[in-house]
Design a protein around this motif. Structure first.
Motif, PDB file in Angstrom:
ATOM      1  N   MET A 194       0.664  -1.242  -0.105  1.00  0.00           N
ATOM      2  CA  MET A 194       0.057   0.050   0.103  1.00  0.00           C
ATOM      3  C   MET A 194       0.925   1.168   0.036  1.00  0.00           C
ATOM      4  O   MET A 194       2.034   1.448   0.621  1.00  0.00           O
ATOM      5  N   LEU A 195       0.540   2.246  -0.783  1.00  0.00           N
ATOM      6  CA  LEU A 195       0.947   3.610  -0.714  1.00  0.00           C
ATOM      7  C   LEU A 195       0.160   4.644  -0.657  1.00  0.00           C
ATOM      8  O   LEU A 195      -0.878   4.372  -1.321  1.00  0.00           O
ATOM      9  N   ALA A 196       0.467   5.620   0.227  1.00  0.00           N
ATOM     10  CA  ALA A 196      -0.440   6.791   0.295  1.00  0.00           C
ATOM     11  C   ALA A 196       0.026   8.167   0.363  1.00  0.00           C
ATOM     12  O   ALA A 196       1.158   8.066   1.107  1.00  0.00           O
ATOM     13  N   GLN A 197      -0.370   9.048  -0.218  1.00  0.00           N
ATOM     14  CA  GLN A 197       0.498  10.488  -0.222  1.00  0.00           C
ATOM     15  C   GLN A 197      -0.651  11.488  -0.209  1.00  0.00           C
ATOM     16  O   GLN A 197      -1.503  11.545  -1.241  1.00  0.00           O
ATOM     17  N   CYS A 198      -0.230  12.571   0.292  1.00  0.00           N
ATOM     18  CA  CYS A 198      -1.051  13.758   0.064  1.00  0.00           C
ATOM     19  C   CYS A 198      -0.391  14.911  -0.732  1.00  0.00           C
ATOM     20  O   CYS A 198       0.737  14.852  -0.609  1.00  0.00           O
ATOM     21  N   MET A 199      -1.125  15.941  -1.283  1.00  0.00           N
ATOM     22  CA  MET A 199      -0.405  16.512  -2.238  1.00  0.00           C
ATOM     23  C   MET A 199       0.326  17.561  -0.971  1.00  0.00           C
ATOM     24  O   MET A 199      -0.011  17.779  -0.155  1.00  0.00           O
ATOM     25  N   THR A 200       1.476  18.194  -1.790  1.00  0.00           N
ATOM     26  CA  THR A 200       2.452  18.772  -1.088  1.00  0.00           C
ATOM     27  C   THR A 200       1.910  20.159  -0.370  1.00  0.00           C
ATOM     28  O   THR A 200       2.204  20.534   0.843  1.00  0.00           O
ATOM     29  N   ASP A 201       0.864  20.586  -0.988  1.00  0.00           N
ATOM     30  CA  ASP A 201       0.241  21.802  -0.366  1.00  0.00           C
ATOM     31  C   ASP A 201      -0.762  21.552   0.536  1.00  0.00           C
ATOM     32  O   ASP A 201      -1.501  22.575   0.912  1.00  0.00           O
ATOM     33  N   ASN A 233      -3.402  25.380  -1.737  1.00  0.00           N
ATOM     34  CA  ASN A 233      -2.898  26.465  -0.958  1.00  0.00           C
ATOM     35  C   ASN A 233      -2.851  27.674  -2.107  1.00  0.00           C
ATOM     36  O   ASN A 233      -1.945  27.777  -3.207  1.00  0.00           O
ATOM     37  N   PRO A 234      -3.804  28.725  -2.000  1.00  0.00           N
ATOM     38  CA  PRO A 234      -3.675  29.733  -3.116  1.00  0.00           C
ATOM     39  C   PRO A 234      -2.422  30.549  -3.347  1.00  0.00           C
ATOM     40  O   PRO A 234      -2.144  31.108  -4.247  1.00  0.00           O
ATOM     41  N   ARG A 235      -1.562  30.631  -2.134  1.00  0.00           N
ATOM     42  CA  ARG A 235      -0.394  31.017  -2.061  1.00  0.00           C
ATOM     43  C   ARG A 235       0.799  30.540  -2.979  1.00  0.00           C
ATOM     44  O   ARG A 235       1.765  31.025  -2.780  1.00  0.00           O
ATOM     45  N   ALA A 236       0.589  29.269  -3.282  1.00  0.00           N
ATOM     46  CA  ALA A 236       1.751  28.368  -3.576  1.00  0.00           C
ATOM     47  C   ALA A 236       2.188  28.966  -4.775  1.00  0.00           C
ATOM     48  O   ALA A 236       3.655  28.991  -4.910  1.00  0.00           O
ATOM     49  N   LEU A 237       1.316  29.376  -5.989  1.00  0.00           N
ATOM     50  CA  LEU A 237       2.176  30.192  -7.072  1.00  0.00           C
ATOM     51  C   LEU A 237       2.770  31.227  -6.620  1.00  0.00           C
ATOM     52  O   LEU A 237       3.923  31.794  -7.247  1.00  0.00           O
ATOM     53  N   GLU A 238       2.091  32.137  -5.567  1.00  0.00           N
ATOM     54  CA  GLU A 238       2.697  33.286  -5.257  1.00  0.00           C
ATOM     55  C   GLU A 238       4.000  32.981  -4.582  1.00  0.00           C
ATOM     56  O   GLU A 238       5.072  33.860  -4.852  1.00  0.00           O
ATOM     57  N   ILE A 239       4.255  32.265  -3.938  1.00  0.00           N
ATOM     58  CA  ILE A 239       5.493  31.778  -3.324  1.00  0.00           C
ATOM     59  C   ILE A 239       6.360  31.497  -4.115  1.00  0.00           C
ATOM     60  O   ILE A 239       7.624  31.777  -4.213  1.00  0.00           O
ATOM     61  N   LYS A 240       6.155  30.700  -5.079  1.00  0.00           N
ATOM     62  CA  LYS A 240       6.976  29.975  -5.911  1.00  0.00           C
ATOM     63  C   LYS A 240       7.390  31.263  -6.971  1.00  0.00           C
ATOM     64  O   LYS A 240       8.959  31.227  -7.014  1.00  0.00           O
ATOM     65  N   GLU A 241       6.631  32.117  -7.383  1.00  0.00           N
ATOM     66  CA  GLU A 241       6.974  33.174  -8.208  1.00  0.00           C
ATOM     67  C   GLU A 241       8.010  34.211  -7.301  1.00  0.00           C
ATOM     68  O   GLU A 241       8.828  34.601  -7.864  1.00  0.00           O
ATOM     69  N   SER A 242       7.372  34.294  -6.069  1.00  0.00           N
ATOM     70  CA  SER A 242       8.351  35.137  -5.341  1.00  0.00           C
ATOM     71  C   SER A 242       9.982  34.883  -5.046  1.00  0.00           C
ATOM     72  O   SER A 242      10.646  35.499  -5.078  1.00  0.00           O
ATOM     73  N   ALA A 243       9.917  33.448  -4.956  1.00  0.00           N
ATOM     74  CA  ALA A 243      11.088  32.974  -4.660  1.00  0.00           C
ATOM     75  C   ALA A 243      11.831  32.913  -5.965  1.00  0.00           C
ATOM     76  O   ALA A 243      13.308  33.150  -5.848  1.00  0.00           O
TER      77      ALA A 243
END
Length: 236
Positions: A20-27, A182-192
């Motif tokens: 069995m494998l289980a994983q949540c999205m990173t955000d 996470n609505p800020r995921a794109l903002e965080i990535k672009e900011s980084a």
């Protein structure tokens, strides 16, 4: 089972051994992951008496089989879903391919998780959002291969305005709206990325200033030395 929103487990003896494998999205947060995992685990139970099954929610994924599948990337029975809504704008149908190329590069170098977007200009402007997530049992090379395969399959969904691909080793989704947790995921990535660009630019300018300073110092030193030699010759 889940640590850092990911986990694998094995139980039983062959040929009845269960993997069995289980994983949540990173955000997803830890609590959101637990809630999603409980829902997906319940859904997976509905696959019985089959020897294996998969359950995918917007925030998590779970799979069970009677063989070890942890390093699989993709196979023929992988899942693809295209929405009924269609977008016949030619520019829209060209944009996802640009976004997918970003995903493949980002996922390989960002622990298997990537979000990207691309916007059009003009009066009827639009934005295409996309997300990819590899299972952490894959190395970076297999992750890249999985996302690339998923991207090629997702393109066949066009002109659908949304498409999803669930491969053995990853999941990819695109849409004309942002669907991430996470609505800020794109903002965080672009900011980084912007911050990294500023740092690189600052270091380059700093290095240039140092080089110019060294060159100027050498030039001044040579001029002074030449003047001293000339003065010495005059005195003699």
């Amino acid at each position: 089972m889940l640590r850092n929103n990911f986990g694998t487990a094995e139980e039983g003896e062959p040929p009845d051994r269960l993997y069995m494998l289980a994983q949540c999205m990173t955000d997803l947060s830890v609590n959101e992951c637990k809630t999603c995992y409980d829902l997906s685990n319940h859904a997976l139970a509905g696959c019985l008496p089959n020897t294996g099954g998969r359950a995918l929610f917007d925030g998590c994924f779970i799979r069970a089989e009677n063989y070890s599948f942890f390093d699989e990337t993709f196979q023929d029975k992988d899942f693809k879903h295209c929405s009924d809504n269609a977008e016949f704008n030619q520019k829209f149908n060209q944009t996802p391919e640009k976004v997918f190329k970003k995903l493949v590069k980002l996922a390989e170098h960002n622990d298997g998780f990537a979000v990207a977007k691309d916007s059009s200009n003009g009066f009827n402007g639009f934005t295409v959002f996309a997300m990819a997530n590899c299972w952490r049992s894959l190395d970076s090379s297999k992750c890249s291969s999985c996302v690339e395969n998923a991207a090629n399959r997702a393109i066949s969904c066009l002109p659908s305005s949304e498409g999803r691909v669930l491969n053995s080793g990853c999941v990819l989704r695109y849409s004309d709206y942002y669907f991430g947790n996470n609505p800020r995921a794109l903002e965080i990535k672009e900011s980084a990325l912007k911050t990294a660009s500023y740092i690189i630019l600052a270091l380059a300018l700093f290095a240039l200033i140092i080089m110019l300073g060294i060159c100027a110092g050498k030039s001044s030193y040579r001029r002074i030395r030449h003047q001293r030699k000339s003065n010495g010759n005059v005195e003699k």
